[in-house]
Design a protein around this motif. Structure first.
Motif, PDB file in Angstrom:
ATOM      1  N   VAL B  95      41.477  -4.115 -21.664  1.00  7.97           N
ATOM      2  CA  VAL B  95      42.900  -3.464 -22.540  1.00  7.97           C
ATOM      3  C   VAL B  95      43.071  -2.133 -22.164  1.00  7.97           C
ATOM      4  O   VAL B  95      42.266  -1.166 -22.449  1.00  7.97           O
ATOM      5  CB  VAL B  95      42.508  -3.845 -24.052  1.00  7.97           C
ATOM      6  CG1 VAL B  95      43.367  -3.418 -24.928  1.00  7.97           C
ATOM      7  CG2 VAL B  95      42.111  -5.211 -24.254  1.00  7.97           C
ATOM      8  N   THR B  96      44.256  -1.638 -22.079  1.00  3.33           N
ATOM      9  CA  THR B  96      44.828  -0.400 -21.722  1.00  3.33           C
ATOM     10  C   THR B  96      45.733   0.281 -22.698  1.00  3.33           C
ATOM     11  O   THR B  96      46.315  -0.460 -23.522  1.00  3.33           O
ATOM     12  CB  THR B  96      45.149  -0.129 -20.330  1.00  3.33           C
ATOM     13  OG1 THR B  96      46.249  -1.103 -20.186  1.00  3.33           O
ATOM     14  CG2 THR B  96      44.158  -0.441 -19.440  1.00  3.33           C
ATOM     15  N   ALA B  97      45.727   1.648 -22.769  1.00  5.25           N
ATOM     16  CA  ALA B  97      46.940   1.951 -23.497  1.00  5.25           C
ATOM     17  C   ALA B  97      48.277   1.528 -23.148  1.00  5.25           C
ATOM     18  O   ALA B  97      48.920   1.215 -24.257  1.00  5.25           O
ATOM     19  CB  ALA B  97      46.910   3.712 -23.366  1.00  5.25           C
ATOM     20  N   GLU B  98      48.538   1.431 -21.969  1.00  4.31           N
ATOM     21  CA  GLU B  98      49.819   0.557 -21.651  1.00  4.31           C
ATOM     22  C   GLU B  98      50.148  -0.669 -22.447  1.00  4.31           C
ATOM     23  O   GLU B  98      51.082  -0.844 -22.978  1.00  4.31           O
ATOM     24  CB  GLU B  98      49.865   0.844 -20.369  1.00  4.31           C
ATOM     25  CG  GLU B  98      51.184   0.003 -19.801  1.00  4.31           C
ATOM     26  CD  GLU B  98      52.111   0.600 -18.650  1.00  4.31           C
ATOM     27  OE1 GLU B  98      52.160   1.717 -18.711  1.00  4.31           O
ATOM     28  OE2 GLU B  98      52.420  -0.034 -17.926  1.00  4.31           O
ATOM     29  N   GLU B  99      49.188  -1.543 -22.170  1.00  4.64           N
ATOM     30  CA  GLU B  99      49.432  -2.762 -22.769  1.00  4.64           C
ATOM     31  C   GLU B  99      49.450  -2.585 -24.378  1.00  4.64           C
ATOM     32  O   GLU B  99      50.306  -3.350 -24.842  1.00  4.64           O
ATOM     33  CB  GLU B  99      48.092  -3.502 -22.561  1.00  4.64           C
ATOM     34  CG  GLU B  99      47.913  -4.259 -21.092  1.00  4.64           C
ATOM     35  CD  GLU B  99      46.648  -4.722 -20.979  1.00  4.64           C
ATOM     36  OE1 GLU B  99      45.697  -4.097 -21.061  1.00  4.64           O
ATOM     37  OE2 GLU B  99      46.725  -5.545 -20.056  1.00  4.64           O
ATOM     38  N   VAL B 100      48.866  -1.720 -25.024  1.00  2.00           N
ATOM     39  CA  VAL B 100      48.737  -1.746 -26.456  1.00  2.00           C
ATOM     40  C   VAL B 100      50.162  -0.888 -27.258  1.00  2.00           C
ATOM     41  O   VAL B 100      50.863  -1.239 -27.789  1.00  2.00           O
ATOM     42  CB  VAL B 100      47.425  -1.122 -26.925  1.00  2.00           C
ATOM     43  CG1 VAL B 100      47.872  -0.625 -28.510  1.00  2.00           C
ATOM     44  CG2 VAL B 100      46.167  -1.878 -26.689  1.00  2.00           C
ATOM     45  N   GLU B 101      50.483   0.069 -26.364  1.00  2.00           N
ATOM     46  CA  GLU B 101      51.275   0.981 -27.007  1.00  2.00           C
ATOM     47  C   GLU B 101      52.898   0.882 -26.189  1.00  2.00           C
ATOM     48  O   GLU B 101      53.516   0.881 -26.913  1.00  2.00           O
ATOM     49  CB  GLU B 101      51.106   2.693 -26.812  1.00  2.00           C
ATOM     50  CG  GLU B 101      49.870   2.832 -27.511  1.00  2.00           C
ATOM     51  CD  GLU B 101      50.110   3.063 -28.815  1.00  2.00           C
ATOM     52  OE1 GLU B 101      51.154   2.946 -29.530  1.00  2.00           O
ATOM     53  OE2 GLU B 101      49.286   3.624 -29.530  1.00  2.00           O
ATOM     54  N   ARG B 102      52.897   0.426 -25.017  1.00  2.00           N
ATOM     55  CA  ARG B 102      53.882   0.176 -24.262  1.00  2.00           C
ATOM     56  C   ARG B 102      54.469  -1.105 -24.553  1.00  2.00           C
ATOM     57  O   ARG B 102      55.803  -1.103 -24.874  1.00  2.00           O
ATOM     58  CB  ARG B 102      54.086   0.741 -22.935  1.00  2.00           C
ATOM     59  CG  ARG B 102      54.074   2.251 -22.901  1.00  2.00           C
ATOM     60  CD  ARG B 102      54.178   2.923 -21.381  1.00  2.00           C
ATOM     61  NE  ARG B 102      55.049   1.941 -20.504  1.00  2.00           N
ATOM     62  CZ  ARG B 102      56.541   2.124 -20.664  1.00  2.00           C
ATOM     63  NH1 ARG B 102      56.988   2.977 -21.359  1.00  2.00           N
ATOM     64  NH2 ARG B 102      57.213   1.516 -19.735  1.00  2.00           N
ATOM     65  N   GLU B 103      53.886  -1.971 -24.241  1.00  2.00           N
ATOM     66  CA  GLU B 103      54.320  -3.411 -24.141  1.00  2.00           C
ATOM     67  C   GLU B 103      54.330  -3.823 -25.644  1.00  2.00           C
ATOM     68  O   GLU B 103      55.232  -4.567 -25.925  1.00  2.00           O
ATOM     69  CB  GLU B 103      53.564  -4.385 -23.458  1.00  2.00           C
ATOM     70  CG  GLU B 103      53.595  -3.987 -21.859  1.00  2.00           C
ATOM     71  CD  GLU B 103      52.492  -4.700 -20.984  1.00  2.00           C
ATOM     72  OE1 GLU B 103      52.481  -5.798 -21.229  1.00  2.00           O
ATOM     73  OE2 GLU B 103      52.135  -4.023 -20.104  1.00  2.00           O
ATOM     74  N   GLY B 104      53.221  -3.571 -26.454  1.00  2.00           N
ATOM     75  CA  GLY B 104      53.239  -4.095 -28.048  1.00  2.00           C
ATOM     76  C   GLY B 104      53.573  -5.478 -27.913  1.00  2.00           C
ATOM     77  O   GLY B 104      52.699  -6.026 -27.258  1.00  2.00           O
ATOM     78  N   GLY B 105      54.262  -5.688 -28.732  1.00  2.00           N
ATOM     79  CA  GLY B 105      54.463  -7.272 -28.883  1.00  2.00           C
ATOM     80  C   GLY B 105      55.809  -7.772 -28.914  1.00  2.00           C
ATOM     81  O   GLY B 105      56.630  -7.111 -28.169  1.00  2.00           O
ATOM     82  N   ARG B 106      56.260  -8.852 -29.150  1.00  2.00           N
ATOM     83  CA  ARG B 106      57.651  -9.669 -29.294  1.00  2.00           C
ATOM     84  C   ARG B 106      58.637  -8.562 -29.704  1.00  2.00           C
ATOM     85  O   ARG B 106      59.508  -8.623 -29.257  1.00  2.00           O
ATOM     86  CB  ARG B 106      57.653 -10.885 -30.118  1.00  2.00           C
ATOM     87  CG  ARG B 106      57.621 -12.194 -29.386  1.00  2.00           C
ATOM     88  CD  ARG B 106      57.737 -13.275 -30.115  1.00  2.00           C
ATOM     89  NE  ARG B 106      56.470 -13.713 -30.388  1.00  2.00           N
ATOM     90  CZ  ARG B 106      56.259 -14.605 -31.719  1.00  2.00           C
ATOM     91  NH1 ARG B 106      57.225 -14.613 -32.291  1.00  2.00           N
ATOM     92  NH2 ARG B 106      55.264 -14.846 -32.211  1.00  2.00           N
ATOM     93  N   GLY B 107      58.298  -7.761 -30.711  1.00  2.00           N
ATOM     94  CA  GLY B 107      59.204  -6.991 -31.293  1.00  2.00           C
ATOM     95  C   GLY B 107      59.220  -5.821 -30.534  1.00  2.00           C
ATOM     96  O   GLY B 107      60.224  -4.907 -30.811  1.00  2.00           O
ATOM     97  N   GLY B 108      58.420  -5.573 -29.291  1.00  2.00           N
ATOM     98  CA  GLY B 108      58.533  -4.288 -28.730  1.00  2.00           C
ATOM     99  C   GLY B 108      57.582  -3.138 -29.140  1.00  2.00           C
ATOM    100  O   GLY B 108      56.721  -3.582 -29.865  1.00  2.00           O
ATOM    101  N   PRO B 109      57.594  -2.238 -28.375  1.00  2.00           N
ATOM    102  CA  PRO B 109      56.414  -1.351 -28.614  1.00  2.00           C
ATOM    103  C   PRO B 109      56.272  -0.732 -29.986  1.00  2.00           C
ATOM    104  O   PRO B 109      57.494  -0.875 -30.817  1.00  2.00           O
ATOM    105  CB  PRO B 109      56.893  -0.092 -27.843  1.00  2.00           C
ATOM    106  CG  PRO B 109      57.760  -0.597 -26.827  1.00  2.00           C
ATOM    107  CD  PRO B 109      58.419  -1.763 -27.408  1.00  2.00           C
ATOM    108  N   PRO B 110      55.298  -0.651 -30.705  1.00  2.00           N
ATOM    109  CA  PRO B 110      55.159  -0.090 -31.848  1.00  2.00           C
ATOM    110  C   PRO B 110      55.820   1.065 -32.493  1.00  2.00           C
ATOM    111  O   PRO B 110      56.486   1.115 -33.414  1.00  2.00           O
ATOM    112  CB  PRO B 110      53.647   0.260 -32.281  1.00  2.00           C
ATOM    113  CG  PRO B 110      52.852  -0.812 -31.103  1.00  2.00           C
ATOM    114  CD  PRO B 110      53.782  -1.041 -30.051  1.00  2.00           C
ATOM    115  N   SER B 111      55.959   1.938 -31.605  1.00  2.00           N
ATOM    116  CA  SER B 111      56.574   3.264 -31.602  1.00  2.00           C
ATOM    117  C   SER B 111      58.299   2.910 -31.884  1.00  2.00           C
ATOM    118  O   SER B 111      59.053   3.512 -32.526  1.00  2.00           O
ATOM    119  CB  SER B 111      56.456   4.178 -30.579  1.00  2.00           C
ATOM    120  OG  SER B 111      57.001   3.664 -29.257  1.00  2.00           O
TER     121      SER B 111
END
Lengths: 125, 292
Positions: B95-111
């Motif tokens: 699990v990398t930062a890119e997967e967590v922060e950029r891809e996020g989920g169905r709704g898009g990145p958390p940011s």
């Protein structure tokens, strides 16, 4: 008049389809155990200064959540007769405390408020 | 676009309850630390699963990245396979930062979702003090112009905080709302948000190009970025008493029906609570929600 917060499954756990968190918003991993959900509920109730309201915690089968279609958040009033007196729309748009207040007033036979004080809908994030 | 639910709707209830708890039978919170519930077939030990770091990724790193190599392997991740599988979006075992922060989920990145929440709150329609349910491009333009008090076409943290102060601070003063706006909107990375960046962001979010973003919840699952406009989960006209459209199945917890009974554990020490025990005695208000 009895109030309960019913703490249900996280709407935006970091490992959920729609994660949120950071920059002052809480970060939660989706609880796998009731004890984990209990602890998150405690943090939540404490941080949001809601401790005067007793809280109940939904089981990990999310049965009450399902029965009330409660996710992500929702307001209900059960009348003294045990029947649903008020069922709010699902949140966030549907989560309107003013509506619950009006329903409670109607249930208790209280007069309507003439003026609105703090608009509760604003007082969120 | 469909907005994520706010975590802090529980906080809104408190404004109502401040008035009514004096009349309620609510008992004060017990201060006793609860023992974790013992569950016979529970394999993993309970963990702390809530935190307040600056980002989701920094939370995960602090908790799991024991060899500090910037990624979280399955061995380092001490929860279950299914959750690891969801976090490890590309299935490469890390699990990398890119997967967590950029891809996020169905709704898009958390940011991106968080920026949307902030924009809605800052500029969204004020329907008599109720939670903003929509935002038109015009509202954004007008609101941004009003916020940009020195008219230099950029919005600084100072201008933003002043505007939000007038709107009401909300119950989470530690939320860095301007920071969330920057993360989602400040493409130039210059620490301020230009009015142009805001409008470009809006246009990108407005996927059906109808000049407005609306809050819409569909089917209770919160998916999708744009909804069919105002209304109930299936687009029906909204009734304050939860009227269902013709042809929809009667909900179990519909108005007038016997409230689905339950017995749940209280958050603090005490006996399990059964809803039907209040029938004939007192009405019961139920506030459903979660922290996030």
């Amino acid at each position: 008049m009895q109030f309960f917060v019913v703490y249900i499954r996280e709407a935006h756990a970091l490992d959920s389809p729609s994660p949120l968190g950071g920059k002052g918003m809480p970060i939660v991993e989706d609880p796998l155990l009731l004890s984990e959900r209990l602890e998150v509920a405690k943090v939540c109730m404490s941080k949001l200064a809601l401790e005067p309201i007793p809280a109940l915690v939904d089981g990990m089968d999310d049965a009450v959540n399902a029965a009330y279609e409660a996710w992500p958040d929702r307001l209900y009033l059960v009348g003294k007769d045990g029947r649903i007196a008020f069922r709010g729309d699902p949140g966030p748009a549907g989560f309107q405390p003013g509506e619950l207040e009006a329903a409670i007033r109607a249930e208790l036979g209280l007069a309507d408020e003439v003026e609105e004080t703090t608009p509760p809908g604003r007082d969120m994030y | 676009m469909t907005l994520p639910r706010t975590p802090f709707l529980l906080a809104a209830a408190a404004s109502l309850l401040g008035m009514l708890t004096t009349a309620s039978a609510a008992s004060p919170c017990q201060d006793a630390a609860a023992e974790p519930a013992t569950e016979a077939d529970e394999t993993p030990a309970p963990q702390v699963v809530v935190g307040e770091t600056d980002s989701i990724w920094s939370y995960l790193v602090q908790k799991y990245d024991t060899d500090s190599d910037g990624s979280i392997s399955r061995a380092e991740y001490s929860r279950d396979d299914a959750t690891f599988g969801r976090l490890d979006r590309n299935g490469d075992g890390a699990v990398t930062a890119e997967e967590v922060e950029r891809e996020g989920g169905r709704g898009g990145p958390p940011s991106s979702m968080m920026a949307t929440m902030v924009v809605m709150r800052a500029f969204g329609g004020d329907a008599g003090g109720r939670f903003p349910t929509g935002l038109t491009r015009e509202q954004l333009e007008t609101g941004a112009a009003a916020m940009d008090t020195d008219a230099d076409l950029t919005i600084t943290r100072v201008e933003f905080d002043a505007h939000m102060g007038r709107r009401g601070g909300g119950r989470m003063p530690e939320m860095d709302r301007f920071g969330m706006l920057l993360e989602g909107v400040d493409t130039g990375k210059d620490g301020s948000v230009s009015r142009e960046e805001l409008l470009r962001w809006f246009d990108a979010a407005d996927s059906d190009k109808d000049g407005q973003l609306s809050m819409q919840r569909r089917g209770g699952r919160g998916e999708g970025r744009e909804g069919p406009g105002r209304g109930g989960p299936d687009g029906s006209s909204r009734g304050a008493r939860g009227r269902q459209p013709a042809g929809a199945p009667e909900p179990e917890a519909g108005v007038g029906r016997s409230a689905p009974d339950f017995t749940l554990q209280p958050m603090n020490e005490g006996e399990p609570v059964t809803l039907s025990s209040f029938a004939g005695k007192t009405p019961v208000a139920l506030i459903f929600g979660s922290y996030t």
